[in-house]
Write a protein that holds these residues in place. Structure first.
Motif, PDB file in Angstrom:
ATOM      1  N   GLN A   1     -10.977  28.880   3.445  1.00 16.88           N
ATOM      2  CA  GLN A   1      -9.533  28.627   3.471  1.00 16.88           C
ATOM      3  C   GLN A   1      -9.254  27.124   3.435  1.00 16.88           C
ATOM      4  N   LYS A   2     -10.006  26.362   4.221  1.00 14.24           N
ATOM      5  CA  LYS A   2      -9.802  24.919   4.293  1.00 14.24           C
ATOM      6  C   LYS A   2     -10.161  24.240   2.978  1.00 14.24           C
ATOM      7  N   GLU A   3     -11.334  24.580   2.405  1.00 13.88           N
ATOM      8  CA  GLU A   3     -11.802  23.929   1.184  1.00 13.88           C
ATOM      9  C   GLU A   3     -10.898  24.222  -0.011  1.00 13.88           C
ATOM     10  N   LEU A   4     -10.351  25.450  -0.063  1.00  9.91           N
ATOM     11  CA  LEU A   4      -9.517  25.837  -1.204  1.00  9.91           C
ATOM     12  C   LEU A   4      -8.030  25.619  -0.953  1.00  9.91           C
ATOM     13  N   GLY A   5      -7.688  25.154   0.255  1.00  9.72           N
ATOM     14  CA  GLY A   5      -6.288  24.903   0.557  1.00  9.72           C
ATOM     15  C   GLY A   5      -5.447  26.164   0.553  1.00  9.72           C
ATOM     16  N   LEU A   6      -5.991  27.258   1.052  1.00  7.10           N
ATOM     17  CA  LEU A   6      -5.276  28.528   1.056  1.00  7.10           C
ATOM     18  C   LEU A   6      -4.336  28.610   2.255  1.00  7.10           C
ATOM     19  N   PRO A   7      -3.219  29.328   2.138  1.00 12.60           N
ATOM     20  CA  PRO A   7      -2.293  29.456   3.261  1.00 12.60           C
ATOM     21  C   PRO A   7      -2.828  30.338   4.384  1.00 12.60           C
TER      22      PRO A   7
ATOM     23  N   GLU B   1     -13.663  28.259   6.703  1.00 12.66           N
ATOM     24  CA  GLU B   1     -14.149  27.143   5.886  1.00 12.66           C
ATOM     25  C   GLU B   1     -13.679  27.271   4.438  1.00 12.66           C
TER      26      GLU B   1
END
Length: 418
Positions: free
Chosen positions: A386-392, A384
């Protein structure tokens, strides 16, 4: 089949008490034990395999070298065994998991103005230690209660009594401000001694002292001072009411029981001080598979009290321990007076053991639930983030910072790492 080196070493074993060390082919210590007679104890491992349990047979099959230390007595061997187990963490010894990280409450009596604080290092340095605890949170909660009753200093600053003004803790009535020369040393020491009595479980004695001080202040028409003692008494009475034990108990005692599942044993220790339950702690032992309850209890008692400076006169155990006389003598030496160890089979003491054992069973169940749910929770939470922060990719390390200041001065920063 023992190696030629082991066979030769078995011939050289002495008839003295001591500690024996077993190493594998790589020279790594895999087991540490103690014995009243080294020759008899160590040779018993290398007799008929049919007389050995599975775990011991597995251990013996890996032994490539022996080493031993002769001691004056079996009590001395017990201490040395504990030290080696902590130092080397042998894979075949039952281990108290991460015991070196357990927190203590320390009263630094060597300081001119003693502090009371959390520490993770137990030393013979003249201070008073209470613990070990399994949770730093429980230590902080205890310190929070203490500070609400006794106005001792909490800061670690160097004191010369010349500070321009005391901090906010003084104005809140939570410190006597020795930093600003506002504290009387005799009175401060009395407060520290009262805090020690509290930590020892002697709250009734503290209550009596505080009531005496309140009455004395009231008679001298020092009403503000009397009101401070009144508030301390109320706080202490709330603590005492919360510690009453429904079951009838007397004196000071530790009650120890555990639940075992596979390679883990979950141990609960209840602390009874002056007719009330003053706290409990939980510990996890690993490498317990194929071990008898008696051996598990023995290992815990030895490791727990090796790092615990507070030994009660009575210890109730769910199972009898090995070398009971040796352990008892060792504990009596540490305490400086008599210690009784009992594994009750009936009566109120058995009811207490059953109560602690049930707590241990419930604790083991909760531990298993946490272990099963943690990977799933962590994976979902990281996905979650990763998705919210746009992480690779899911984050491996997260740092959180907080900076505060007082009208642009006295800046303080903190960092929390996950």
């Amino acid at each position: 089949m023992p190696t030629d080196l082991v066979l030769e070493q078995l011939k050289q074993l002495p008839d003295n008490p001591g500690v024996y060390i077993m190493k594998d082919a790589a020279g790594k210590i895999i087991y540490v034990g103690k014995a009243l007679i080294l020759r008899h104890r160590v040779r018993s491992y290398f007799g008929s395999p049919n007389k050995l349990d599975f775990k011991t047979r597995q251990l013996v099959s890996l032994v490539a070298e022996l080493e031993f230390y002769i001691t004056v007595s079996e009590e001395e061997a017990l201490i040395l065994e504990n030290n080696f187990i902590k130092m080397h963490h042998p894979r075949f010894n039952i281990m108290l998991r991460d015991d070196k990280t357990y927190p203590y409450i320390k009263v630094d009596l060597t300081d001119e103005w003693p502090r009371i604080y959390l520490t993770r290092h137990y030393e013979e340095d003249g201070g008073r230690y209470f613990g070990p605890f399994t949770s730093a949170w429980s230590v902080r909660q205890t310190l929070h209660v203490l500070r609400g009753i006794f106005p001792f200093r909490f800061c670690a600053r160097e004191l010369d009594g010349k500070a321009r003004r005391p901090c906010l803790e003084y104005h809140m009535g939570r410190c006597m401000a020795p930093c600003a020369g506002k504290a009387d040393q005799t009175e401060y020491r009395e407060i520290v001694q009262e805090a020690i009595l509290f930590l020892e479980g002697k709250q009734d004695k503290v209550l009596k002292v505080l009531k005496s001080k309140m009455d004395k202040s009231a008679r001298a028409e020092q009403y503000e001072r009397a009101a401070v003692f009144r508030d301390q008494i109320k706080s202490l009475e709330r603590v005492i009411d919360g510690q009453r034990l429904a079951m009838r108990v007397t004196g000071e005692q530790d009650i120890i029981a555990f639940a075992q599942q596979n390679d883990i044993a979950y141990v609960q220790v209840f602390f009874i001080r002056h007719d009330r339950l003053t706290g409990r702690e939980s510990f996890v032992l690993k490498n317990t598979k194929d071990e008898t309850p008696r051996r598990i209890m023995t290992s815990f008692v030895q490791q727990f009290y090796a790092s615990n400076p507070n030994i009660p006169p009575l210890i109730l155990l769910q199972y009898p321990i090995e070398d009971a006389k040796v352990v008892k003598n060792w504990l009596q030496t540490k305490r400086g007076s008599r210690v009784t160890i009992i594994s009750p089979v009936r009566g109120i003491k058995k009811e207490l053991i059953d109560q602690v054992a049930e707590n241990a069973r419930q604790g083991m169940a909760q531990l298993k639930i946490k272990e099963l749910s943690a990977p799933k929770d962590f994976t979902g939470a990281l996905a979650e983030i990763q998705k919210e922060l746009g992480l690779p990719a899911p984050p491996l390390r997260m740092e959180a910072y907080d900076i505060s200041n007082v009208q642009g001065t006295s800046a303080v920063g903190s960092m929390v790492v996950f």
